[in-house]
Write an enzyme that holds these catalytic residues in place. Structure first.
Site, PDB file in Angstrom:
ATOM      1  N   GLU A  49     -11.394   9.618  -5.260  1.00  0.00           N
ATOM      2  CA  GLU A  49     -11.173   8.643  -4.184  1.00  0.00           C
ATOM      3  C   GLU A  49     -11.463   7.218  -4.679  1.00  0.00           C
ATOM      4  O   GLU A  49     -10.709   6.283  -4.397  1.00  0.00           O
ATOM      5  CB  GLU A  49     -12.049   9.004  -2.973  1.00  0.00           C
ATOM      6  CG  GLU A  49     -12.149   7.947  -1.888  1.00  0.00           C
ATOM      7  CD  GLU A  49     -10.809   7.526  -1.302  1.00  0.00           C
ATOM      8  OE1 GLU A  49      -9.788   8.184  -1.559  1.00  0.00           O
ATOM      9  OE2 GLU A  49     -10.789   6.499  -0.609  1.00  0.00           O
ATOM     10  N   CYS A 104       7.412   0.652   8.100  1.00  0.00           N
ATOM     11  CA  CYS A 104       8.225  -0.178   8.969  1.00  0.00           C
ATOM     12  C   CYS A 104       7.619  -0.181  10.368  1.00  0.00           C
ATOM     13  O   CYS A 104       7.140   0.839  10.847  1.00  0.00           O
ATOM     14  CB  CYS A 104       9.678   0.260   9.083  1.00  0.00           C
ATOM     15  SG  CYS A 104      10.549   0.299   7.519  1.00  0.00           S
ATOM     16  N   GLU A 114      -5.223   1.182  -6.047  1.00  0.00           N
ATOM     17  CA  GLU A 114      -4.361   0.838  -4.910  1.00  0.00           C
ATOM     18  C   GLU A 114      -4.371  -0.660  -4.617  1.00  0.00           C
ATOM     19  O   GLU A 114      -3.322  -1.241  -4.338  1.00  0.00           O
ATOM     20  CB  GLU A 114      -4.878   1.616  -3.694  1.00  0.00           C
ATOM     21  CG  GLU A 114      -4.128   1.384  -2.412  1.00  0.00           C
ATOM     22  CD  GLU A 114      -4.708   2.217  -1.264  1.00  0.00           C
ATOM     23  OE1 GLU A 114      -5.874   2.637  -1.350  1.00  0.00           O
ATOM     24  OE2 GLU A 114      -3.984   2.419  -0.282  1.00  0.00           O
ATOM     25  N   LYS A 117      -8.866   4.055  -4.714  1.00  0.00           N
ATOM     26  CA  LYS A 117      -9.145   2.782  -4.028  1.00  0.00           C
ATOM     27  C   LYS A 117      -8.967   1.612  -4.976  1.00  0.00           C
ATOM     28  O   LYS A 117      -8.351   0.607  -4.648  1.00  0.00           O
ATOM     29  CB  LYS A 117     -10.581   2.833  -3.493  1.00  0.00           C
ATOM     30  CG  LYS A 117     -10.853   2.052  -2.281  1.00  0.00           C
ATOM     31  CD  LYS A 117     -10.521   2.749  -0.988  1.00  0.00           C
ATOM     32  CE  LYS A 117      -9.246   3.555  -0.994  1.00  0.00           C
ATOM     33  NZ  LYS A 117      -9.114   4.488   0.070  1.00  0.00           N
ATOM     34  N   ARG A 144       2.248  -1.967   8.516  1.00  0.00           N
ATOM     35  CA  ARG A 144       3.174  -0.851   8.316  1.00  0.00           C
ATOM     36  C   ARG A 144       4.236  -1.148   7.268  1.00  0.00           C
ATOM     37  O   ARG A 144       5.030  -0.266   6.921  1.00  0.00           O
ATOM     38  CB  ARG A 144       3.872  -0.504   9.642  1.00  0.00           C
ATOM     39  CG  ARG A 144       2.933  -0.111  10.738  1.00  0.00           C
ATOM     40  CD  ARG A 144       3.700   0.193  12.001  1.00  0.00           C
ATOM     41  NE  ARG A 144       4.448   1.419  11.852  1.00  0.00           N
ATOM     42  CZ  ARG A 144       3.975   2.624  12.153  1.00  0.00           C
ATOM     43  NH1 ARG A 144       2.779   2.746  12.646  1.00  0.00           N
ATOM     44  NH2 ARG A 144       4.714   3.690  11.977  1.00  0.00           N
ATOM     45  N   ASN A 192      13.226   2.621  11.744  1.00  0.00           N
ATOM     46  CA  ASN A 192      12.130   3.057  10.872  1.00  0.00           C
ATOM     47  C   ASN A 192      12.430   4.501  10.509  1.00  0.00           C
ATOM     48  O   ASN A 192      12.624   5.325  11.396  1.00  0.00           O
ATOM     49  CB  ASN A 192      10.799   2.949  11.636  1.00  0.00           C
ATOM     50  CG  ASN A 192       9.653   3.628  10.906  1.00  0.00           C
ATOM     51  OD1 ASN A 192       9.718   3.843   9.696  1.00  0.00           O
ATOM     52  ND2 ASN A 192       8.615   3.960  11.634  1.00  0.00           N
ATOM     53  N   GLY A 193      12.477   4.812   9.218  1.00  0.00           N
ATOM     54  CA  GLY A 193      12.744   6.186   8.795  1.00  0.00           C
ATOM     55  C   GLY A 193      13.782   6.224   7.680  1.00  0.00           C
ATOM     56  O   GLY A 193      14.084   5.197   7.067  1.00  0.00           O
ATOM     57  N   LYS A 239       0.560   1.033   5.540  1.00  0.00           N
ATOM     58  CA  LYS A 239      -0.578   1.802   6.042  1.00  0.00           C
ATOM     59  C   LYS A 239      -0.178   3.201   6.491  1.00  0.00           C
ATOM     60  O   LYS A 239      -0.847   4.173   6.195  1.00  0.00           O
ATOM     61  CB  LYS A 239      -1.206   1.038   7.208  1.00  0.00           C
ATOM     62  CG  LYS A 239      -2.411   1.718   7.834  1.00  0.00           C
ATOM     63  CD  LYS A 239      -3.596   1.655   6.922  1.00  0.00           C
ATOM     64  CE  LYS A 239      -4.835   2.298   7.517  1.00  0.00           C
ATOM     65  NZ  LYS A 239      -5.818   2.566   6.450  1.00  0.00           N
ATOM     66  N   HIS A 259     -11.808  16.930 -23.418  1.00  0.00           N
ATOM     67  CA  HIS A 259     -10.670  17.822 -23.648  1.00  0.00           C
ATOM     68  C   HIS A 259      -9.357  17.043 -23.772  1.00  0.00           C
ATOM     69  O   HIS A 259      -8.287  17.637 -23.650  1.00  0.00           O
ATOM     70  CB  HIS A 259     -10.584  18.868 -22.535  1.00  0.00           C
ATOM     71  CG  HIS A 259     -11.792  19.770 -22.506  1.00  0.00           C
ATOM     72  ND1 HIS A 259     -12.029  20.724 -23.470  1.00  0.00           N
ATOM     73  CD2 HIS A 259     -12.859  19.812 -21.673  1.00  0.00           C
ATOM     74  CE1 HIS A 259     -13.181  21.343 -23.213  1.00  0.00           C
ATOM     75  NE2 HIS A 259     -13.704  20.800 -22.131  1.00  0.00           N
ATOM     76  N   TRP A 295       9.291  -1.838   5.245  1.00  0.00           N
ATOM     77  CA  TRP A 295       8.838  -1.265   3.966  1.00  0.00           C
ATOM     78  C   TRP A 295      10.086  -0.629   3.373  1.00  0.00           C
ATOM     79  O   TRP A 295      10.618   0.343   3.904  1.00  0.00           O
ATOM     80  CB  TRP A 295       7.753  -0.219   4.201  1.00  0.00           C
ATOM     81  CG  TRP A 295       7.175   0.315   2.929  1.00  0.00           C
ATOM     82  CD1 TRP A 295       6.178  -0.235   2.188  1.00  0.00           C
ATOM     83  CD2 TRP A 295       7.546   1.518   2.253  1.00  0.00           C
ATOM     84  NE1 TRP A 295       5.914   0.544   1.090  1.00  0.00           N
ATOM     85  CE2 TRP A 295       6.733   1.629   1.091  1.00  0.00           C
ATOM     86  CE3 TRP A 295       8.483   2.532   2.489  1.00  0.00           C
ATOM     87  CZ2 TRP A 295       6.829   2.690   0.197  1.00  0.00           C
ATOM     88  CZ3 TRP A 295       8.578   3.578   1.598  1.00  0.00           C
ATOM     89  CH2 TRP A 295       7.755   3.651   0.467  1.00  0.00           C
TER      90      TRP A 295
HETATM   91  O1  M6R Z   1      -2.854   8.377   7.691  1.00  0.00           O
HETATM   92  P1  M6R Z   1      -3.165   9.361   6.620  1.00  0.00           P
HETATM   93  O2  M6R Z   1      -4.621   9.613   6.450  1.00  0.00           O
HETATM   94  O3  M6R Z   1      -2.407  10.653   6.756  1.00  0.00           O
HETATM   95  O4  M6R Z   1      -2.653   8.679   5.285  1.00  0.00           O
HETATM   96  C1  M6R Z   1      -2.657   9.363   4.072  1.00  0.00           C
HETATM   97  C2  M6R Z   1      -2.533   8.397   2.923  1.00  0.00           C
HETATM   98  O5  M6R Z   1      -1.326   7.728   2.957  1.00  0.00           O
HETATM   99  C3  M6R Z   1      -3.666   7.371   2.918  1.00  0.00           C
HETATM  100  O6  M6R Z   1      -4.916   7.987   2.937  1.00  0.00           O
HETATM  101  C4  M6R Z   1      -3.580   6.470   1.673  1.00  0.00           C
HETATM  102  O7  M6R Z   1      -3.815   7.237   0.532  1.00  0.00           O
HETATM  103  C5  M6R Z   1      -4.562   5.318   1.799  1.00  0.00           C
HETATM  104  N1  M6R Z   1      -3.850   4.086   1.931  1.00  0.00           N
HETATM  105  C6  M6R Z   1      -5.458   5.164   0.615  1.00  0.00           C
HETATM  106  O8  M6R Z   1      -6.368   4.127   0.808  1.00  0.00           O
END
Ligand code: M6R
Length: 603
Positions: free
Chosen positions: A479, A2, A486, A483, A27, A99-100, A598, A502, A73
């Protein structure tokens, strides 16, 4: 999660709010809304979907000198117009954005609002009805009512509140969720993120948790919840306006992938002086004094911790343990005698990490935050900070922050190792090696067409995929798979190549894409190639991403060799491009994947 923006003073509030919301859209983008007022009246406009949908609803008559806006969000209540912020009190006199997460919203409803009509399902609506009840039914002033409500509300929040009878004031308060004041000439602003106000001002003031602020066009009055005034200096934010635009790129993600060689060079500049590594002595000493380093992070930042673990252990000679922030706070392992907590966070605002930091501070455990955002909550509240110098990262999918995190940890490891006269650290010419990393990334970036073509054959229509690797390639596989899933919504798992047999190999059938990473020593490379044969024999469609030194002619993507400590940086770049092109080819929004935001400021 948010975004909040607000303005009061001599500006066109609608324009400022809409521009701010566009910058805050990363956000959250489930719904959006603005409330704009002046002495003649007010307008409340909301829309499901993106800021562009909201903009389409705003007529030229929507104008004012003060207003608050929100991009959502969803937490409580599905994304709908009714649940979109701003929300209003029973008589519509008060308007609130939030926000929260309000944890005791159900209790508040039962205790105070049994006779109130609530339109939607959000916790925010309950907060504004509570404040409204104290004003409209109990006769308190708005300030008194807000303060009383803040003593009752539990949870995380950044609130901005307006009173239709006084459109020259915005009341704000925060606890655990980010909010800043922006100071202008004849106007003041509030915002979740400095980036969204940088067009209007570069002068900011922090708000700390459990502070209530009364913002008018030419004054900012910060108080604690007992009503005592708090003095606070303002500061100038060094943000470059050009950093926050997309330029000629179709998506921020591609721009941010392309920026990685520059970020490597910026890091060299930031952490060296005449080729000598410069890391704050206090940080080096904090690591030297620790008997174990605990890296706590989420998502991509957590993966960066893994990618740097071996290097940190080898150079600092201190064991490193990793913790997922959302688990760690509530399920902490037995700690060593002299722990140092290292928080890795691009945004510096991740609530899961912050709750661990709050507990660490209560226990007197020293901490270091590695973040991209100076002045962020995790930076302010930790004992020490190292910055990523990556420039704003706006695409939800993190790319340049991941590679900058590993490089920053390399500077830390090297500085500590050198101070300890560790031979491996002394032999590790980090500046030279990072310069080679920058070249390796550039070489990969020059192969975009090849990567796009490989992706078209492999991932354009598949429902699932696997990344496999051994050693540091396994960490990169974690990772790479995050990516891909996501943003492209392909269900993807990152596996230690030797672990497939396994259990998971039962999922391999004709045409399943398996992307194999090979950058480690020849023995591990040979084992991974064996695992490739096993999946290929069962019909998998294999794509190989291989360090040039280990590559064979028919490997698909070759990566210029870099120092083994830094190989996760070089190896991840093709996987970022794979995720990008797969998403484009599937016709999806690369920068704003569904259900995500984000900055994850709720637990
Ligand atoms: O701002 P941060 O690095 O603490 O965020 C952590 C995760 O939310 C962030 O890395 C998230 O996994 C990414 N959107 C992945 O691309």
């Amino acid at each position: 999660m948010c975004g909040i923006v607000g303005v009061v003073g001599n500006r066109n509030a609608t324009d400022i709010l809409m521009q701010g919301l566009e910058k805050l859209e990363y956000r959250g983008y489930d719904s959006a809304g603005i409330f704009v007022a002046n002495n003649n009246g007010s307008n409340l406009i909301k829309s499901v979907g993106r800021i562009a949908d909201l903009r389409a609803r705003i007529g030229i008559d929507v104008e004012g000198t003060a207003g608050i806006g929100h991009t959502r969000w969803a937490t409580h209540g599905k994304p709908s117009e009714i649940n979109a912020h701003p929300h209003q009190s029973e008589t519509s006199r008060l308007t609130l954005v939030h926000n929260g997460v309000i944890e005791n919203f159900a209790q508040i409803k039962d205790d105070y609002l049994s006779n109130h009509h609530l339109n939607g399902q959000t916790d925010t609506e309950i907060a504004v009805h509570l404040i409204g009840k104290f004003v409209e039914e109990d006769g308190l002033s708005v300030l008194e009512a807000f303060r009383k409500a803040l003593h009752i509300i539990e949870g995380s929040y950044a609130f901005a509140l307006m009173d239709a009878q006084d459109p020259n004031t915005i009341y704000v308060a925060k606890n655990k969720s980010p909010l800043l004041i922006g100071l202008g000439d004849g106007y003041n602003m509030i915002c979740s993120d400095a980036m969204a106000m940088i067009r209007e001002t570069n002068q900011y003031m922090e708000i700390h948790d459990k502070e209530l602020v009364i913002v008018k066009k030419d004054s900012v009055d910060i108080q604690d919840y007992e009503g005592h005034s708090v003095e606070r200096e303002s500061y100038i934010a060094e943000l470059d306006l050009s950093d926050i635009g997309k330029g000629t790129y179709p998506y921020y993600m591609l721009k941010e992938i392309d920026e990685q060689p520059t970020v490597m060079r910026k890091l060299i500049k930031a952490y060296t002086d005449d080729d000598n590594i410069v890391v704050d002595n206090a940080i080096v000493e904090a690591v030297q004094e620790a008997d174990r380093l605990y890296i706590i992070a989420a998502g991509t930042s957590y993966h960066a911790g893994f990618a740097a673990k071996n290097m940190l252990e080898a150079l600092t000679e201190t064991p490193v343990e990793l913790g997922i922030a959302s688990e760690w706070g509530y399920n902490q392992p037995l700690l060593s005698k002299k722990p140092l907590f290292i928080f890795i966070s691009q945004s510096g605002e991740t609530a899961d990490s912050r709750q661990v930091l709050v507990k660490a501070n209560e226990l007197g455990i020293p901490s270091l935050t590695i973040t991209n955002v100076p002045g962020s909550t995790l930076s302010r509240e930790a004992s020490h900070t190292m910055l990523l110098h990556a420039g704003p990262e706006i695409a939800v999918a993190s790319t340049k922050a991941y590679t900058a995190q590993i490089a920053t940890l390399a500077f830390l490891a090297k500085a500590v190792g050198q101070a300890n006269h560790n031979k491996a650290a002394e032999d590790f010419d980090l500046v030279h090696e990072l310069a080679i990393v920058a070249q390796s990334i550039e070489a990969t970036l020059s192969e975009k067409e090849l990567i796009e073509e490989k992706v078209a054959n492999l991932l354009a229509t598949t429902r699932n995929a696997f990344y496999i690797g051994r050693g540091s390639d396994y960490y990169v596989a974690m990772e790479a798979s995050l990516k891909l899933k996501e943003i492209s919504y392909i269900q993807c798992e990152g596996f230690a190549a030797g672990e497939l047999k396994h259990g998971t190999i039962s999922l391999i059938e004709d045409g399943v894409p398996v992307l194999a990473l090979i950058s480690n020593n020849p023995i591990l490379a040979a084992h991974t190639r064996g695992n490739i044969q096993e999946v290929a024999a069962r019909g998998a469609h294999v794509l190989t991403i291989v360090d040039e030194a280990l590559a064979k002619e028919d490997d698909d993507i070759k990566v210029m060799t870099v120092h083994p400590f830094l190989s996760p940086i070089a190896m991840v770049v093709p996987t970022q491009l794979i995720a990008y092109y797969a998403t484009l080819q599937r016709g999806l929004d690369v920068d704003k994947p569904r259900n995500l935001a984000k900055s994850v400021t709720v637990e």
